[in-house]
Scaffold this motif. Structure first.
Motif, PDB file in Angstrom:
ATOM      1  N   ASP A 172       0.856  -1.127  -0.019  1.00  0.00           N
ATOM      2  CA  ASP A 172      -0.021   0.145  -0.024  1.00  0.00           C
ATOM      3  C   ASP A 172       0.824   1.375   0.189  1.00  0.00           C
ATOM      4  OD1 ASP A 172      -1.992  -1.570   0.235  1.00  0.00           O
ATOM      5  OD2 ASP A 172      -2.571  -1.542   1.750  1.00  0.00           O
ATOM      6  N   PHE A 173       2.050   1.404   0.557  1.00  0.00           N
ATOM      7  CA  PHE A 173       2.962   2.530   0.178  1.00  0.00           C
ATOM      8  C   PHE A 173       3.839   2.482  -0.624  1.00  0.00           C
ATOM      9  CE2 PHE A 173       7.321   3.916   1.049  1.00  0.00           C
ATOM     10  CZ  PHE A 173       6.911   5.273   2.001  1.00  0.00           C
ATOM     11  N   ILE A 174       3.920   1.293  -0.725  1.00  0.00           N
ATOM     12  CA  ILE A 174       4.683   1.934  -2.407  1.00  0.00           C
ATOM     13  C   ILE A 174       3.427   2.222  -3.522  1.00  0.00           C
ATOM     14  CG2 ILE A 174       5.647  -0.272  -4.398  1.00  0.00           C
ATOM     15  CD1 ILE A 174       6.284  -1.516  -2.377  1.00  0.00           C
ATOM     16  N   TYR A 175       2.272   2.015  -3.546  1.00  0.00           N
ATOM     17  CA  TYR A 175       1.612   2.516  -4.247  1.00  0.00           C
ATOM     18  C   TYR A 175       1.034   3.765  -3.937  1.00  0.00           C
ATOM     19  CZ  TYR A 175       0.753  -1.660  -7.495  1.00  0.00           C
ATOM     20  OH  TYR A 175       1.704  -2.104  -8.588  1.00  0.00           O
ATOM     21  N   THR A 176       0.700   3.826  -2.090  1.00  0.00           N
ATOM     22  CA  THR A 176      -0.038   5.012  -1.950  1.00  0.00           C
ATOM     23  C   THR A 176       1.535   6.814  -1.531  1.00  0.00           C
ATOM     24  OG1 THR A 176      -0.302   4.123  -0.409  1.00  0.00           O
ATOM     25  CG2 THR A 176      -2.049   3.692  -2.414  1.00  0.00           C
ATOM     26  N   GLY A 177       2.335   5.860  -1.112  1.00  0.00           N
ATOM     27  CA  GLY A 177       2.989   6.736   0.159  1.00  0.00           C
ATOM     28  C   GLY A 177       2.563   6.733   1.181  1.00  0.00           C
ATOM     29  N   ARG A 178       1.658   6.438   1.406  1.00  0.00           N
ATOM     30  CA  ARG A 178       0.715   6.853   2.691  1.00  0.00           C
ATOM     31  C   ARG A 178       1.016   5.014   3.117  1.00  0.00           C
ATOM     32  NH1 ARG A 178      -4.691   8.673   2.510  1.00  0.00           N
ATOM     33  NH2 ARG A 178      -4.542   8.744   4.395  1.00  0.00           N
ATOM     34  N   LEU A 179       1.601   5.174   4.367  1.00  0.00           N
ATOM     35  CA  LEU A 179       1.204   3.990   5.702  1.00  0.00           C
ATOM     36  C   LEU A 179       0.581   4.091   6.193  1.00  0.00           C
ATOM     37  CD1 LEU A 179       3.037   1.916   6.449  1.00  0.00           C
ATOM     38  CD2 LEU A 179       4.220   3.533   8.379  1.00  0.00           C
ATOM     39  N   GLY A 180      -0.437   3.087   6.026  1.00  0.00           N
ATOM     40  CA  GLY A 180      -1.513   2.972   6.696  1.00  0.00           C
ATOM     41  C   GLY A 180      -1.138   3.121   8.202  1.00  0.00           C
ATOM     42  N   GLU A 181      -2.146   2.806   9.186  1.00  0.00           N
ATOM     43  CA  GLU A 181      -2.352   3.481  10.355  1.00  0.00           C
ATOM     44  C   GLU A 181      -2.730   2.290  11.093  1.00  0.00           C
ATOM     45  OE1 GLU A 181      -4.652   6.444  11.027  1.00  0.00           O
ATOM     46  OE2 GLU A 181      -3.799   7.867  11.053  1.00  0.00           O
ATOM     47  N   CYS A 182      -2.063   1.992  12.143  1.00  0.00           N
ATOM     48  CA  CYS A 182      -2.258   0.458  12.802  1.00  0.00           C
ATOM     49  C   CYS A 182      -3.570   0.484  13.960  1.00  0.00           C
ATOM     50  CB  CYS A 182      -0.537   0.239  13.330  1.00  0.00           C
ATOM     51  SG  CYS A 182       0.185  -0.167  12.046  1.00  0.00           S
ATOM     52  N   GLU A 183      -4.584  -0.379  14.085  1.00  0.00           N
ATOM     53  CA  GLU A 183      -5.508  -0.736  14.139  1.00  0.00           C
ATOM     54  C   GLU A 183      -5.120  -2.215  15.051  1.00  0.00           C
ATOM     55  OE1 GLU A 183      -8.387  -3.010  12.434  1.00  0.00           O
ATOM     56  OE2 GLU A 183      -8.995  -0.719  13.068  1.00  0.00           O
ATOM     57  N   PRO A 184      -5.304  -1.863  17.028  1.00  0.00           N
ATOM     58  CA  PRO A 184      -5.729  -3.605  17.370  1.00  0.00           C
ATOM     59  C   PRO A 184      -5.582  -4.308  16.358  1.00  0.00           C
ATOM     60  CG  PRO A 184      -6.511  -1.954  18.454  1.00  0.00           C
ATOM     61  CD  PRO A 184      -6.948  -1.148  17.248  1.00  0.00           C
ATOM     62  N   GLY A 185      -4.128  -5.617  16.547  1.00  0.00           N
ATOM     63  CA  GLY A 185      -4.248  -6.728  15.506  1.00  0.00           C
ATOM     64  C   GLY A 185      -3.433  -6.340  14.255  1.00  0.00           C
TER      65      GLY A 185
END
Length: 656
Positions: free
Chosen positions: A103-116
């Motif tokens: 996802d980061f490679i394609y969006t430049g964004r790092l998804g936020e983490c939620e529990p799990g």
DNA sequence: CTGGGGAGGGGGCCC
DNA sequence: TGGGCCCCCTCCCCA
């Protein structure tokens, strides 16, 4: 700056020679261009459009574009140059983490983490491993800024809900087969490609169904049987330029990690993604528990996986003890598990050799009960596997000292043994008699040569095999329900390997490439066959006209032309010895028994069936070589007469 | 148009 | 469990 420089030539070229007139074209830059481009690429990735590489991470598949990967990661660049199928080391990067990286490679964004979700530390480690410097820098920056690494490790997310809604926005494989909903982004007329997931990823469940067996979580028809899984973690292809896709069962119901209860070991040997993850990064166990909690994973908030697994285990044990036949789909799943376990337990050969069939076990058990055997009944009314154990452990026979030699069962008295012997089916006796009639190829024990070569006989159709595993494999063909369904199209198969191969066609995986022309194939055999086109080799020769063929099937089709005249009647005569040889071989060696008997039973069928024609000559050669007989001799010895096939007598007709 | 050959591809099944 | 082989269907090309 680059744009300005690159467009400089254009500005110069479009400038009028005189220098005056229309205004000079100034280089301009569209600030959102790169962003728009990325968005387009990500959309294409989500739809699988122009994706030219599949990345396998343990049990998950991701589709992507080589160019994008190569531009983002030196490591991936080195891989995509040679392969269309990448297999990443799941010890280094888990599927969940790789999803974030992709996802980061394609969006430049790092998804936020939620529990799990995978922790930032795990993402950092994966980014380092994959050599994505931008992501490494971003992770480090985030870690330094937030200083909440401990929370991450503990499974707590400081970020709240995921901004990009990975779970909600990832429909993954929406349909397995007809009746299932199509992906929301698919047009009605568009060919339904079940691989078109929003994230271009597929997940193979390693859990073999624990939570999947929960009613309401997944339609019953989607309940893929536990043993049907494709093992993604095994086998590498012979071709260096590609990798096979040994997959575990693709899980159509969720876009995220396969659902595994804590400590649940996958029967296929694929460990839990999250267990791996936690072990790789030394995360505490609660991370995995938080990650895989079923309530987090499935609509409808199913119960916790662990009690579920226990319940399933109890149910399985109950069914196992009861020896229940497959019934409903869930029952089939259980039955398949049971079959798998039985296969692993090295069960003895069935029926006609020292063995115990399941129904015989029951009979035996009832006998024991009737006779007051020391062995009490087991729960559910049968001894089940224990009975099998008893039969093969002399010391466990207890008081049953009178043992039936053919089947190994013990009885407390000679009278009961005699009664048991008489109870052996007429079929068995008939077979023995048939074997004794077979004449010169019998040994003194009454076994035919075919029985010696292939001692494991199917109780349903009388086919014989060399080893018990093959027999068990064959017996699945008699099951009403094929145990290995394709998770994409729903087609069911009797063998896991066939299903795996079928899956390859869905995934478009053609690991075997021709060095000469670059054509790729799904099977090695196809490539071998294809290579004859380049070499000019034509090993298949028509016995009638001498025509040669590169592929056997084309010889067969050619023989049809010889055999069947324009009016459909046979055009050729064949010597009696050929028929005799086929009969001999079929009866004594167990080669193509059904086919040979069928062929011999009706001469016209035989003559019109190229399969039989083709098989006759090798069979005759085989017989002559192995039995030291000439065709004429064998034919003379056999003579015309009825063919004994299994427990049936089939009239044989002379071709004349 | 038709028959024959070449060849791709999928499923069944045995080893 | 994958390889290998058999069988079938199908398409394409060509005479």
């Amino acid at each position: 700056m680059r744009v300005r420089r690159d467009l400089g030539w254009l500005a110069e070229a479009t400038e009028p020679p005189g220098g005056g007139g229309s205004p000079v074209l100034e280089a301009m830059e569209m600030p959102s261009h790169s962003r728009q481009l990325l968005l387009q690429l990500n959309t294409q990735r989500a739809k699988g459009f122009l994706c030219d590489v599949i990345i396998v991470v343990q049990n998950a598949l991701f589709r992507a574009h080589k160019n994008i990967l190569a531009a983002s990661s030196a490591y991936l660049k080195s891989l995509v140059v040679h392969d269309n199928l990448l297999n990443l080391d799941h010890e280094m990067v888990s599927p969940g983490v790789f999803r974030l990286v992709l996802d980061f490679i394609y969006t430049g964004r790092l998804g936020e983490c939620e529990p799990g979700e995978p922790g930032l530390g795990a993402v950092l480690a994966a980014a380092s491993y994959l050599q994505v410097p931008a992501l490494v820098a971003l992770c480090k920056k985030k870690l330094k800024r937030t200083g909440k690494y401990c929370h991450l490790r503990g499974g707590y997310s400081p970020y709240g809900k995921m901004a990009r809604g990975l779970r909600a926005a990832t429909p993954v494989i929406q349909t397995c087969y007809s009746g299932a909903p199509r992906p929301v982004d698919m047009q009605p007329g568009e060919p339904h490609n079940p691989l078109s997931t929003q994230c271009g990823e597929l997940y193979a469940s390693a859990s073999q169904g624990t939570a999947l067996h929960q009613p309401g979580l997944c339609p019953p028809e989607r309940h893929c049987s536990p043993p049907c899984g494709l093992d993604l973690s095994k086998k590498s292809p012979p071709s260096p330029s590609s990798q096979l896709l040994p997959t575990d069962r693709l899980h159509p119901g969720d876009s995220r990690e396969p659902l595994l209860p804590p400590g649940h070991d996958s029967p296929s040997g694929s460990a839990s993604l999250l267990v791996n993850h936690s072990s790789a990064y030394k995360d505490p166990p609660q991370v995995a528990e938080g990650v895989i909690h079923p309530a987090e994973r499935f609509r409808g908030s199913p119960p916790c996986a662990e009690p579920l697994a226990r319940a399933e285990g109890r149910d399985f044990l109950y069914r196992w003890m009861k020896h229940e036949p497959p019934g409903s789909y869930l029952e089939e799943c259980e039955a398949e598990k049971e079959a798998e376990r039985e296969e692993k337990a090295e069960t003895p050969p069935q029926s006609r050799y020292p063995s115990i069939e399941s129904n015989e076990l029951e009979n035996d058990n009832s006998t024991s009960e009737d006779t007051g055997s020391s062995e009490g009944p087991s729960p559910g009314g049968t001894l089940g596997p224990y009975c099998s154990h008893l039969a093969y452990e002399p010391e466990s026979l207890g008081d049953n000292l009178y043992v039936c030699i053919p089947c190994g069962k013990g009885f407390p008295s000679s009278e009961q043994l005699n009664a048991h012997v008489e109870a052996h089916t007429e079929e068995e006796l008939y077979h023995k008699a048939a074997s004794e009639q077979a004449g010169p190829f019998l040994d003194k024990g009454g076994q035919s040569l075919g029985d010696i070569i292939r001692p494991y006989r199917c109780s349903s159709c009388d086919k014989a095999y060399k080893d018990p595993a093959t027999l068990r494999q064959h017996e699945k063909t008699h099951w009403l329900t094929r145990p290995y369904p394709c998770t994409i199209c729903g087609k069911k198969f009797t063998q896991r390997g066939t299903m795996t191969r079928h899956m390859r066609s869905h995934l478009g995986l053609k690991p075997f490439a021709c060095d000469a022309c670059g054509m790729r194939f799904t099977r090695q055999y196809r490539l071998t066959e294809h290579m004859r086109i380049h070499s000019g080799e034509k090993p298949y020769e028509c016995q009638v006209c001498g025509g040669k063929f590169a592929q056997q099937r084309n010889l067969i089709s050619h023989m049809k032309m010889h055999v069947a005249g324009a009016d459909g009647k046979s055009k050729l005569d064949f010597p009696e010895s050929v028929f005799a040889m086929a009969r001999l071989t079929a009866d004594q060696l167990g080669l193509k028994q059904e086919k040979a008997a069928e062929l011999l039973s009706h001469t016209s069928h035989f003559l019109s069936d190229p399969k039989g024609l083709e098989s006759l000559y090798p069979l005759a050669r085989f017989t002559a070589e192995h039995l030291g007989l000439s065709q004429e001799k064998a034919a003379e010895m056999l003579g015309p007469g009825p063919l004994l096939h299994g427990d049936r007598t089939i009239e044989c007709y002379s071709p004349t």
